[in-house]
Design a protein around this motif. Structure first.
Motif, PDB file in Angstrom:
ATOM      1  N   LEU A   1       0.819  -1.209   0.000  1.00 42.83           N
ATOM      2  CA  LEU A   1       0.000   0.000   0.000  1.00 42.83           C
ATOM      3  C   LEU A   1       0.860   1.269   0.000  1.00 42.83           C
ATOM      4  O   LEU A   1       0.580   2.207  -0.750  1.00 42.83           O
ATOM      5  CB  LEU A   1      -0.934   0.003   1.219  1.00 42.83           C
ATOM      6  CG  LEU A   1      -2.109  -0.970   1.149  1.00 42.83           C
ATOM      7  CD1 LEU A   1      -2.823  -1.048   2.491  1.00 42.83           C
ATOM      8  CD2 LEU A   1      -3.099  -0.562   0.050  1.00 42.83           C
ATOM      9  N   THR A   2       1.887   1.294   0.830  1.00 47.06           N
ATOM     10  CA  THR A   2       2.725   2.501   0.875  1.00 47.06           C
ATOM     11  C   THR A   2       3.368   2.736  -0.492  1.00 47.06           C
ATOM     12  O   THR A   2       3.492   3.865  -0.942  1.00 47.06           O
ATOM     13  CB  THR A   2       3.846   2.382   1.925  1.00 47.06           C
ATOM     14  OG1 THR A   2       4.625   1.216   1.667  1.00 47.06           O
ATOM     15  CG2 THR A   2       3.291   2.309   3.328  1.00 47.06           C
ATOM     16  N   LYS A   3       3.761   1.661  -1.127  1.00 46.95           N
ATOM     17  CA  LYS A   3       4.458   1.771  -2.407  1.00 46.95           C
ATOM     18  C   LYS A   3       3.513   2.251  -3.512  1.00 46.95           C
ATOM     19  O   LYS A   3       3.794   3.210  -4.223  1.00 46.95           O
ATOM     20  CB  LYS A   3       5.004   0.387  -2.782  1.00 46.95           C
ATOM     21  CG  LYS A   3       6.401   0.423  -3.350  1.00 46.95           C
ATOM     22  CD  LYS A   3       6.940  -0.985  -3.406  1.00 46.95           C
ATOM     23  CE  LYS A   3       7.883  -1.166  -4.580  1.00 46.95           C
ATOM     24  NZ  LYS A   3       8.159  -2.605  -4.791  1.00 46.95           N
ATOM     25  N   LYS A   4       2.367   1.574  -3.603  1.00 47.71           N
ATOM     26  CA  LYS A   4       1.455   1.875  -4.714  1.00 47.71           C
ATOM     27  C   LYS A   4       0.766   3.218  -4.525  1.00 47.71           C
ATOM     28  O   LYS A   4       0.383   3.863  -5.491  1.00 47.71           O
ATOM     29  CB  LYS A   4       0.389   0.776  -4.832  1.00 47.71           C
ATOM     30  CG  LYS A   4       0.958  -0.583  -5.172  1.00 47.71           C
ATOM     31  CD  LYS A   4       1.341  -0.676  -6.641  1.00 47.71           C
ATOM     32  CE  LYS A   4       1.903  -2.048  -6.958  1.00 47.71           C
ATOM     33  NZ  LYS A   4       2.402  -2.153  -8.334  1.00 47.71           N
ATOM     34  N   LEU A   5       0.540   3.612  -3.264  1.00 50.96           N
ATOM     35  CA  LEU A   5      -0.176   4.864  -3.026  1.00 50.96           C
ATOM     36  C   LEU A   5       0.776   6.025  -2.762  1.00 50.96           C
ATOM     37  O   LEU A   5       0.344   7.160  -2.587  1.00 50.96           O
ATOM     38  CB  LEU A   5      -1.131   4.703  -1.839  1.00 50.96           C
ATOM     39  CG  LEU A   5      -2.239   3.659  -2.004  1.00 50.96           C
ATOM     40  CD1 LEU A   5      -2.989   3.453  -0.696  1.00 50.96           C
ATOM     41  CD2 LEU A   5      -3.213   4.069  -3.108  1.00 50.96           C
ATOM     42  N   GLY A   6       2.058   5.720  -2.675  1.00 58.81           N
ATOM     43  CA  GLY A   6       3.034   6.775  -2.424  1.00 58.81           C
ATOM     44  C   GLY A   6       2.919   7.416  -1.059  1.00 58.81           C
ATOM     45  O   GLY A   6       3.157   8.612  -0.897  1.00 58.81           O
ATOM     46  N   ILE A   7       2.537   6.623  -0.060  1.00 59.89           N
ATOM     47  CA  ILE A   7       2.477   7.145   1.308  1.00 59.89           C
ATOM     48  C   ILE A   7       3.807   6.833   1.984  1.00 59.89           C
ATOM     49  O   ILE A   7       4.158   5.671   2.155  1.00 59.89           O
ATOM     50  CB  ILE A   7       1.326   6.494   2.099  1.00 59.89           C
ATOM     51  CG1 ILE A   7       0.008   6.663   1.351  1.00 59.89           C
ATOM     52  CG2 ILE A   7       1.223   7.110   3.490  1.00 59.89           C
ATOM     53  CD1 ILE A   7      -1.155   5.942   1.991  1.00 59.89           C
ATOM     54  N   LYS A   8       4.547   7.876   2.352  1.00 64.61           N
ATOM     55  CA  LYS A   8       5.891   7.643   2.896  1.00 64.61           C
ATOM     56  C   LYS A   8       6.005   7.984   4.371  1.00 64.61           C
ATOM     57  O   LYS A   8       6.493   7.193   5.170  1.00 64.61           O
ATOM     58  CB  LYS A   8       6.915   8.474   2.121  1.00 64.61           C
ATOM     59  CG  LYS A   8       7.119   8.017   0.670  1.00 64.61           C
ATOM     60  CD  LYS A   8       8.426   8.561   0.126  1.00 64.61           C
ATOM     61  CE  LYS A   8       8.650   8.155  -1.328  1.00 64.61           C
ATOM     62  NZ  LYS A   8       7.807   8.909  -2.295  1.00 64.61           N
ATOM     63  N   ASP A   9       5.554   9.200   4.738  1.00 64.00           N
ATOM     64  CA  ASP A   9       5.780   9.672   6.108  1.00 64.00           C
ATOM     65  C   ASP A   9       4.845   8.999   7.113  1.00 64.00           C
ATOM     66  O   ASP A   9       3.726   8.624   6.767  1.00 64.00           O
ATOM     67  CB  ASP A   9       5.568  11.186   6.184  1.00 64.00           C
ATOM     68  CG  ASP A   9       6.575  11.911   5.300  1.00 64.00           C
ATOM     69  OD1 ASP A   9       7.636  11.306   5.029  1.00 64.00           O
ATOM     70  OD2 ASP A   9       6.273  13.041   4.876  1.00 64.00           O
ATOM     71  N   ALA A  10       5.342   8.914   8.322  1.00 62.10           N
ATOM     72  CA  ALA A  10       4.538   8.302   9.374  1.00 62.10           C
ATOM     73  C   ALA A  10       3.343   9.173   9.736  1.00 62.10           C
ATOM     74  O   ALA A  10       2.262   8.670  10.031  1.00 62.10           O
ATOM     75  CB  ALA A  10       5.401   8.047  10.609  1.00 62.10           C
ATOM     76  N   SER A  11       3.542  10.490   9.701  1.00 59.28           N
ATOM     77  CA  SER A  11       2.454  11.356  10.155  1.00 59.28           C
ATOM     78  C   SER A  11       1.283  11.316   9.177  1.00 59.28           C
ATOM     79  O   SER A  11       1.465  11.412   7.969  1.00 59.28           O
ATOM     80  CB  SER A  11       2.956  12.793  10.336  1.00 59.28           C
ATOM     81  OG  SER A  11       3.001  13.451   9.101  1.00 59.28           O
ATOM     82  N   ARG A  12       0.117  11.139   9.732  1.00 60.44           N
ATOM     83  CA  ARG A  12      -1.142  11.076   8.979  1.00 60.44           C
ATOM     84  C   ARG A  12      -1.188   9.973   7.936  1.00 60.44           C
ATOM     85  O   ARG A  12      -1.959  10.051   6.963  1.00 60.44           O
ATOM     86  CB  ARG A  12      -1.411  12.428   8.294  1.00 60.44           C
ATOM     87  CG  ARG A  12      -1.480  13.595   9.279  1.00 60.44           C
ATOM     88  CD  ARG A  12      -1.106  14.906   8.602  1.00 60.44           C
ATOM     89  NE  ARG A  12      -2.123  15.352   7.682  1.00 60.44           N
ATOM     90  CZ  ARG A  12      -3.110  16.184   8.000  1.00 60.44           C
ATOM     91  NH1 ARG A  12      -3.189  16.645   9.223  1.00 60.44           N
ATOM     92  NH2 ARG A  12      -4.003  16.551   7.116  1.00 60.44           N
ATOM     93  N   ALA A  13      -0.382   8.927   8.133  1.00 63.46           N
ATOM     94  CA  ALA A  13      -0.350   7.838   7.152  1.00 63.46           C
ATOM     95  C   ALA A  13      -1.711   7.151   7.050  1.00 63.46           C
ATOM     96  O   ALA A  13      -2.188   6.849   5.949  1.00 63.46           O
ATOM     97  CB  ALA A  13       0.730   6.828   7.533  1.00 63.46           C
ATOM     98  N   ILE A  14      -2.339   6.933   8.210  1.00 67.07           N
ATOM     99  CA  ILE A  14      -3.623   6.231   8.194  1.00 67.07           C
ATOM    100  C   ILE A  14      -4.702   7.095   7.543  1.00 67.07           C
ATOM    101  O   ILE A  14      -5.536   6.611   6.779  1.00 67.07           O
ATOM    102  CB  ILE A  14      -4.026   5.818   9.632  1.00 67.07           C
ATOM    103  CG1 ILE A  14      -3.033   4.759  10.133  1.00 67.07           C
ATOM    104  CG2 ILE A  14      -5.451   5.285   9.671  1.00 67.07           C
ATOM    105  CD1 ILE A  14      -3.246   4.293  11.552  1.00 67.07           C
ATOM    106  N   GLU A  15      -4.622   8.400   7.819  1.00 62.53           N
ATOM    107  CA  GLU A  15      -5.552   9.339   7.184  1.00 62.53           C
ATOM    108  C   GLU A  15      -5.451   9.270   5.652  1.00 62.53           C
ATOM    109  O   GLU A  15      -6.446   9.244   4.945  1.00 62.53           O
ATOM    110  CB  GLU A  15      -5.174  10.758   7.614  1.00 62.53           C
ATOM    111  CG  GLU A  15      -6.260  11.525   8.324  1.00 62.53           C
ATOM    112  CD  GLU A  15      -5.682  12.810   8.891  1.00 62.53           C
ATOM    113  OE1 GLU A  15      -5.672  13.818   8.152  1.00 62.53           O
ATOM    114  OE2 GLU A  15      -5.203  12.779  10.050  1.00 62.53           O
TER     115      GLU A  15
END
Length: 593
Positions: A110-124
């Motif tokens: 999920l982090t890879k495909k959606l480009g979510i990197k930082d810990a802050s607000r990751a779940i958001e």
DNA sequence: GCCGTTTTCGGCCCGACTGTTTTCAGTCG
């Protein structure tokens, strides 16, 4: 660096290893780190203290490698080796693991495909992507898994921590009575952490004996108070209730119900240890029974009762409260399990708040001496003690305080005098106590002359929780040093889900209590259960005496004694350790000051 | 990476359920 933070770090290392290519070695390295994380989380003393004493490698699951890394961690604040393990992994990954249903592999994808990197607000960010329909387009995901992610995130948002034991009890009672309405249900019992009487309960687990599992599951999923069905298979099912509580159900036929009880009671660590123990003796365990490994074709042996199950392994039946992989299997093997106390062993309650108008510093009780004495008689007690909070020092002059204490003493004397005429003849004595604040400097919050009116004092901390360990230890020992101070009330002052307990140098406290015959309270109050079970166990090992009290502020509270008893049981306490299991003759001798 | 009443090397607990597959991987307890 707290134990919780160490545990979190070790869990992150385990997660990172899961993403590394490699064969069996990696797999077991992951397990090793997870176990070390569990050990850190459940450690009874601060790891940093253990480290200072150079004893990190004495903790089970900490071998030379992990102990070495933690040494570096405490010395320098970080571990170089771990940094290389984390290299290239987005910090967001570890955040997403908080979402139920998302494991390491899924989180990474999920982090890879959606480009979510930082810990802050990751779940958001994950939630937004899900709501925008972006997840279903990722290979391996679909509409259902996308919807699951949204629901799971909603649930963790509404979650308020683990349930208090009495609350979980209530839920379980309700679900069990719903299940018993169905004719195919032979037996239904709450298990899991509830049966082990853990102070807080995560999920409510329930086992059912029935020959028709499908019908049971179907009936279960129709439970009127559910908010949704999490899963429903052939023999297990899970529901979510309003407030986010989860109820898990497992069904087996009656002839293997004993194996099911055993399995579903846990704890996870007890079960793992038990299966490893069995394996060494050529047996394999599961929720269906016991299988001899050498004979694959041999049918699994069923057990309708837990006693038979443990007996087959060559072990005495282990009370659920002890099943935490804390030495109970060895004890069962050697026939050295403690003879635990029971609610029926309780003969008195020394922490009761009556409605006597004593102008307290904290909350007053709601019911009269007379009513509470009567209830004590109904509960089969032989003695009890009233310990209202001390009169407020700011609201009363010294003279007024002494006058109030004198009046209370006279009122109790009157009760003792007239007691023989009442129906509660079995009550031998009503003691006149007081719960006195231990001030930040260790002083007690009544004038010295006031003590002559008291039979005993419970001394408790109700303020200044933030002092450091050394100061708190000194404070409490100073408070307990008064000759009339017999009991340290709710010693750690923790409030479950609200605040952590105070840190003490427990060795010092235990030594002091042992030397001067002071008692530690096991407070039964819903969100206290204080001393906590792990410290009860240590107190038992140090030979320190304890008293289980309810801290009742009204009549109905006198029933919560059972939860304090559970704490004592979880701490391996026997009648020797718990003074209010002693009969009047023994108790009165020990309690005279 | 841990650990030892068959072992300091060679093992390491066991199974259910789901979703997205078409025989299984991932997650959970």
């Amino acid at each position: 660096m707290t134990n919780q933070e160490v545990a979190q770090l070790l869990r992150a290392v385990a997660a990172a290893h899961q993403l590394k290519p490699g064969g069996a070695n990696t797999r077991f390295r992951v397990i090793a780190y997870q176990r070390a994380a569990d050990a850190a989380e459940h450690a009874t003393s601060e790891l940093k203290d253990v480290w200072e004493q150079g004893k990190l490698d004495t903790i089970p699951s900490f071998g030379s490698s992990i102990a070495g890394y933690l040494d570096e961690l405490f010395k320098t604040g970080s571990v170089r080796h771990f940094k290389t393990i984390f290299a290239g992994l987005p910090p967001a990954l570890f955040e997403l693991l908080q979402v139920p249903g998302i494991g390491v592999k899924t989180a990474f994808k999920l982090t890879k495909k959606l480009g979510i990197k930082d810990a802050s607000r990751a779940i958001e960010k994950l939630e937004r992507a899900a709501r925008e329909g972006k997840i279903r387009t990722i290979p391996g995901f679909g509409e259902d898994s996308e919807a699951d992610i949204i629901r799971s995130i909603e649930e963790i948002k509404g979650r308020t921590g683990r349930m208090l034991l009495p609350y979980a009890n209530q839920i379980a009672d309700d679900v069990v009575s719903w299940l018993r309405k169905h004719p195919v249900v032979v037996r239904a019992d709450p298990l899991g952490s509830l049966r082990r009487q853990v102070a807080t309960v995560g999920d409510v687990d329930i086992a059912v004996a029935s020959k028709k599992p499908q019908e049971v599951i179907e009936h279960f999923t129709k439970y009127p108070k559910k908010t949704r069905v999490l899963e429903a298979g052939g023999q297990t099912s899970s529901l979510v209730l309003p407030g986010g509580a989860q109820v898990d159900l497992m069904v087996q036929p009656p002839q293997s119900y004993g194996s099911l009880l055993q399995h579903f009671t846990g704890s996870k660590h007890h079960n793992i240890a038990l299966r490893e123990f069995a394996l060494k003796h050529g047996m394999s365990l599961s929720e269906y029974g016991i299988r001899k490994i050498k004979n694959q074709k041999l049918k699994i042996k069923n057990f309708s009762s837990e006693e038979e199950f443990y007996k087959e392994l060559g072990l005495a039946w282990i009370p659920p409260e002890l099943r935490e992989d804390a030495g109970e299997i060895e004890a069962a093997l050697e026939g050295k399990l403690p003879k635990l106390i029971d609610i029926d062993n309780i003969r008195g309650d020394l922490h009761l708040h009556s409605s006597f108008p004593i102008k307290t510093s904290h909350d007053e009780g709601m019911d009269s001496f007379q009513k509470m004495v009567e209830r004590a008689g109904e509960l089969g007690y032989e003695y009890l003690g009233f310990s209202e909070h001390n009169p407020s020092q700011s609201g009363n002059t010294k003279k007024q305080i002494l006058e109030l204490l004198k009046k209370k003493k006279e009122a109790i004397e009157k009760i003792n005098y007239s007691r023989g005429k009442s129906e509660n003849k079995r009550i031998k004595k009503v003691f006149n106590g007081l719960e006195i604040d231990i001030k930040p400097d260790g002083g007690l919050a009544i004038p010295e002359e006031g003590f002559e009116f008291l039979d005993y004092a419970i001394v408790s901390v109700h303020s200044s929780f933030r002092q450091n360990k050394k100061e708190q230890t000194k404070r409490v020992i100073t408070g307990l040093s008064h000759p009339k101070a017999k009991i340290l009330g709710h010693p750690t002052t923790r409030r479950l889900n609200r605040r952590e307990g105070i840190e003490f140098d427990w060795e010092q406290i235990f030594d002091f209590c042992k030397k001067h015959d002071k008692w530690l309270e096991i407070n039964s109050w819903f969100d206290r259960l204080d001393l906590p079970d792990t410290l009860v166990r240590e107190a038992v090992n140090h030979g320190v005496k304890m008293v289980i009290n309810t801290d009742s502020h009204q009549l109905e509270h006198m029933e919560i004694m059972r939860y304090g008893v559970s704490v004592a049981r979880r701490g391996w306490a026997t009648e020797t350790d718990i003074v209010n299991t002693w009969d009047w003759t023994k108790f009165s001798k020990a309690f005279s000051m």
